[in-house]
Design a protein around this motif. Sequence first.
Motif, PDB file in Angstrom:
ATOM      1  N   VAL A  33       0.839  -1.201   0.000  1.00 36.15           N
ATOM      2  CA  VAL A  33       0.000   0.000   0.000  1.00 36.15           C
ATOM      3  C   VAL A  33       0.875   1.253   0.000  1.00 36.15           C
ATOM      4  CG1 VAL A  33      -1.590   1.360   1.422  1.00 36.15           C
ATOM      5  CG2 VAL A  33      -2.070  -1.037   0.971  1.00 36.15           C
ATOM      6  N   ALA A  34       1.929   1.242   0.796  1.00 35.93           N
ATOM      7  CA  ALA A  34       2.842   2.397   0.825  1.00 35.93           C
ATOM      8  C   ALA A  34       3.477   2.606  -0.545  1.00 35.93           C
ATOM      9  CB  ALA A  34       3.914   2.197   1.892  1.00 35.93           C
ATOM     10  N   ALA A  35       3.898   1.528  -1.181  1.00 35.40           N
ATOM     11  CA  ALA A  35       4.499   1.637  -2.519  1.00 35.40           C
ATOM     12  C   ALA A  35       3.488   2.142  -3.536  1.00 35.40           C
ATOM     13  CB  ALA A  35       5.054   0.281  -2.954  1.00 35.40           C
ATOM     14  N   HIS A  36       2.250   1.663  -3.448  1.00 36.49           N
ATOM     15  CA  HIS A  36       1.196   2.113  -4.372  1.00 36.49           C
ATOM     16  C   HIS A  36       0.934   3.610  -4.205  1.00 36.49           C
ATOM     17  CE1 HIS A  36      -2.618   2.399  -6.477  1.00 36.49           C
ATOM     18  NE2 HIS A  36      -3.131   2.920  -5.371  1.00 36.49           N
ATOM     19  N   ILE A  37       0.823   4.057  -2.963  1.00 41.48           N
ATOM     20  CA  ILE A  37       0.558   5.482  -2.708  1.00 41.48           C
ATOM     21  C   ILE A  37       1.732   6.329  -3.195  1.00 41.48           C
ATOM     22  CG2 ILE A  37       0.240   7.221  -0.897  1.00 41.48           C
ATOM     23  CD1 ILE A  37      -1.303   5.012   0.664  1.00 41.48           C
ATOM     24  N   ALA A  38       2.956   5.887  -2.927  1.00 41.95           N
ATOM     25  CA  ALA A  38       4.143   6.631  -3.365  1.00 41.95           C
ATOM     26  C   ALA A  38       4.178   6.742  -4.882  1.00 41.95           C
ATOM     27  CB  ALA A  38       5.410   5.962  -2.853  1.00 41.95           C
ATOM     28  N   LYS A  39       3.882   5.650  -5.569  1.00 43.42           N
ATOM     29  CA  LYS A  39       3.921   5.651  -7.035  1.00 43.42           C
ATOM     30  C   LYS A  39       2.779   6.468  -7.627  1.00 43.42           C
ATOM     31  CE  LYS A  39       3.793   2.629 -11.043  1.00 43.42           C
ATOM     32  NZ  LYS A  39       3.560   1.272 -11.537  1.00 43.42           N
TER      33      LYS A  39
END
Length: 93
Positions: A33-39
């Motif tokens: 989820v953190a990676a998705h939000i960052a991207k």
Amino acid sequence: RPGERMGGHEGDAGGDVRFVKLEVTDAADRKAVAAHIAKEFGTLDGLVNNAGVLPDGGTTPSTVSVGLIRQAFETNYFALVALTQELLPLVKR
């Protein structure tokens, strides 16, 4: 309900509100989820930690097992702390 809008309320504050489904007790889910939000967005403006369980096992507070209490604390406290720690760098951007 991923991607669902807040029933018309998102425009009240002039923002874009998104729901993201995740299992808060799963470290891989939190990282994804953190990676998705960052991207997708690069930053996170707000976080609502709304997970919680009450696994009473059909018992009373005086007889509930320590294992069920640990399960509740794992979801209701420790997982939310871990999620906040995972997402805080995106809030600070």
